[in-house]
Scaffold this active site. Structure first.
Site, PDB file in Angstrom:
ATOM      1  N   CYS A   4      33.423  49.683  30.930  1.00 25.78           N
ATOM      2  CA  CYS A   4      32.922  49.377  29.667  1.00 25.78           C
ATOM      3  C   CYS A   4      33.948  50.335  28.794  1.00 25.78           C
ATOM      4  O   CYS A   4      33.572  49.867  27.996  1.00 25.78           O
ATOM      5  CB  CYS A   4      31.231  49.093  29.765  1.00 25.78           C
ATOM      6  SG  CYS A   4      31.124  47.613  30.230  1.00 25.78           S
TER       7      CYS A   4
ATOM      8  N   SER B 129      24.118  39.918  35.709  1.00 25.50           N
ATOM      9  CA  SER B 129      25.341  39.417  35.717  1.00 25.50           C
ATOM     10  C   SER B 129      26.123  38.949  36.329  1.00 25.50           C
ATOM     11  O   SER B 129      26.190  40.175  37.582  1.00 25.50           O
ATOM     12  CB  SER B 129      25.798  41.021  34.815  1.00 25.50           C
ATOM     13  OG  SER B 129      27.379  39.872  34.912  1.00 25.50           O
ATOM     14  N   GLY B 130      26.644  38.268  36.955  1.00 27.22           N
ATOM     15  CA  GLY B 130      27.034  37.282  38.124  1.00 27.22           C
ATOM     16  C   GLY B 130      28.280  37.727  38.766  1.00 27.22           C
ATOM     17  O   GLY B 130      28.399  37.785  39.488  1.00 27.22           O
ATOM     18  N   HIS B 131      29.463  38.176  37.473  1.00 32.63           N
ATOM     19  CA  HIS B 131      30.307  39.047  37.886  1.00 32.63           C
ATOM     20  C   HIS B 131      30.683  40.529  38.886  1.00 32.63           C
ATOM     21  O   HIS B 131      31.836  40.711  39.388  1.00 32.63           O
ATOM     22  CB  HIS B 131      31.706  38.922  36.751  1.00 32.63           C
ATOM     23  CG  HIS B 131      31.021  40.161  35.984  1.00 32.63           C
ATOM     24  ND1 HIS B 131      32.341  41.461  36.196  1.00 32.63           N
ATOM     25  CD2 HIS B 131      30.422  40.939  34.753  1.00 32.63           C
ATOM     26  CE1 HIS B 131      31.531  42.437  35.309  1.00 32.63           C
ATOM     27  NE2 HIS B 131      30.624  41.909  34.414  1.00 32.63           N
TER      28      HIS B 131
ATOM     29  N   THR C  94      24.946  25.789  24.147  1.00 34.39           N
ATOM     30  CA  THR C  94      25.073  24.411  25.243  1.00 34.39           C
ATOM     31  C   THR C  94      25.467  26.034  26.323  1.00 34.39           C
ATOM     32  O   THR C  94      25.824  26.863  26.230  1.00 34.39           O
ATOM     33  CB  THR C  94      26.078  24.052  24.721  1.00 34.39           C
ATOM     34  OG1 THR C  94      26.000  23.340  23.290  1.00 34.39           O
ATOM     35  CG2 THR C  94      26.966  23.004  26.229  1.00 34.39           C
TER      36      THR C  94
ATOM     37  N   ASN D 121      25.308  52.652  37.381  1.00 36.22           N
ATOM     38  CA  ASN D 121      26.684  51.866  37.358  1.00 36.22           C
ATOM     39  C   ASN D 121      27.710  52.680  37.536  1.00 36.22           C
ATOM     40  O   ASN D 121      29.142  52.697  38.728  1.00 36.22           O
ATOM     41  CB  ASN D 121      26.977  51.713  36.264  1.00 36.22           C
ATOM     42  CG  ASN D 121      27.193  52.170  34.803  1.00 36.22           C
ATOM     43  OD1 ASN D 121      25.768  53.025  34.574  1.00 36.22           O
ATOM     44  ND2 ASN D 121      28.250  52.669  34.095  1.00 36.22           N
TER      45      ASN D 121
ATOM     46  N   GLN E  66      24.084  46.143  38.659  1.00 35.46           N
ATOM     47  CA  GLN E  66      24.355  46.578  39.447  1.00 35.46           C
ATOM     48  C   GLN E  66      23.699  46.561  41.245  1.00 35.46           C
ATOM     49  O   GLN E  66      24.386  46.976  41.872  1.00 35.46           O
ATOM     50  CB  GLN E  66      24.752  48.429  39.026  1.00 35.46           C
ATOM     51  CG  GLN E  66      25.612  48.021  37.803  1.00 35.46           C
ATOM     52  CD  GLN E  66      26.786  48.384  38.193  1.00 35.46           C
ATOM     53  OE1 GLN E  66      27.532  48.487  39.657  1.00 35.46           O
ATOM     54  NE2 GLN E  66      27.878  48.005  37.460  1.00 35.46           N
TER      55      GLN E  66
END
Length: 378
Positions: free
Chosen positions: A322, A196-198, A234, A148, A176
């Site tokens: 992060c 991860s989608g973002h 959910t 990253n 990444q």
């Protein structure tokens, strides 16, 4: 503001926002309910599961949706070792993301042996070290696909082959790389993969875990039995739909977009090196993500440089987002053997779907005066 911090997070794509809106306003059913609104939500989740599976060339039954890469990484590490009674050892690289290294610290406190594979000066994991250190006690090997901070791509095919020959499960953190370069699980010997989608234009708060159902994996979250019993709770329908929309946007153009970003990165690096020849680009001789430049300027403070560039209208990073707010020397650069005076002046510029040539031109034009001013001040 010119945004050049896509490795931290990418702007949400317009088509992603459009796909999500109906599931935030009007479509409220739970995917676990059997009435019509619930069935529509379940269909949306399953359609998204197949969309992601097609991108990775894997059976949709292996896809488990999560809240993101961190949860997925924790699920693999803690779930695998819990299934082994917290006995044995794990091997991870010394340059892993904190969402791998911190769970490893938890495992170490439970008595699991954690071994860190070294890397070269260019940030490439030592494959021979991993192969030589696989034993009957090795329960899991975890190596990221792309770092990253530096963007250096790791030899996961070779590592995976070594693990498979010894029957050791292999996990790859592809947070990444997925959505930026092609990741083909039909070809790669990987048992577990996280994403991860973002990072590529999807919403925050949604990711996925690709599992091997033949491998023992104790669920991290238990309760209602959702996601094949691997992740209770959910499902985030709107987020999952948004992730699928981002996949749909990137899938047809991955090679073309990678080439475009690599071209912009080349322009950026050449301009900076021409003006500041003393600048070091970490991992420059290795294969990297096409969008990532991590550079070092000795005598400068990375955080101070980031703040001054922010005032000049540019969003970049001094390292992993992060770790923002934690002043210190990057563990990635330390593992690469980078001297601290150089490493503390590290800056990461990461491009993405919204990056344009004129933005790179503006950045390179403003970057040098900022550096020169800070040097005079220091």
């Amino acid at each position: 503001m010119i945004y050049l911090d896509h490795n931290a997070t990418a702007p949400v794509r317009p088509e992603v926002r459009a796909a999500m809106l109906p599931w935030l306003d009007g479509q409220w059913g739970s995917p676990s309910s059997i009435h019509a609104p619930g069935r529509r939500a379940r269909q949306a989740v399953e359609d998204a599961r197949r969309t992601l599976a097609a991108l990775l060339r894997v059976h949709h039954g292996r896809v488990v949706f999560t809240s993101g890469g961190t949860e997925a990484n924790c699920a693999i590490l803690l779930g695998t070792l819990a299934g082994c009674g917290f006995a044995g050892e794990v091997i991870v690289s010394a340059i892993e993301h904190p969402s791998i290294l911190e769970p490893c610290r938890l495992l170490a406190r439970r008595g699991v042996t954690v071994r860190l594979a070294p890397v070269s000066g260019d940030g490439r994991v030592d494959v021979d070290w991993i192969a030589a250190n696989l034993t009957a006690e090795t329960r899991l090997v975890s190596v990221m696909h792309a770092n990253n901070e530096t963007g250096v791509l790791q030899p996961i095919a070779t590592i995976g082959a070594a693990c498979r020959a010894r029957g050791v499960p292999f996990h790859v953190d592809a947070t990444q790389s997925v959505g930026r370069i092609e990741v083909d699980l039909e070809e790669l010997p990987i048992d577990f993969l996280t994403l991860s989608g973002h990072k590529f234009g999807g919403p925050k708060g949604v990711g996925a875990l690709i599992i091997d159902r033949q491998r023992p994996l104790q669920p991290l979250l238990v309760g209602g039995g959702q996601e094949w019993g691997q992740r209770a709770g959910t499902e985030n329908v709107a987020g999952i739909v948004g992730l699928a929309a981002a996949v749909t946007a990137v899938a047809p153009n991955l090679p073309v977009e990678a080439e475009r970003l690599a071209g912009l990165r080349t322009v950026l690096e050449r301009a900076i090196m021409a003006a500041l020849p003393e600048c070091v680009i970490f991992g420059r001789e290795e294969v990297r993500l096409p969008n990532t430049t991590c550079l070092g300027l000795e005598g400068l403070d990375g955080a101070t440089l980031v703040m001054n560039l922010d005032l000049a209208g540019f969003a970049v990073s001094s390292g992993a987002a992060c770790s923002s707010g934690k002043v210190g020397f990057s563990h990635v650069l330390r593992a690469m053997g980078v001297a601290e005076p150089l490493g503390r002046g590290a800056l990461r510029v990461s491009l993405g779907w919204s990056s344009r040539p004129e933005e790179i031109e503006q950045f390179t034009r403003r970057f040098v005066p900022v550096v020169e001013r800070l040097r005079k001040m220091s």
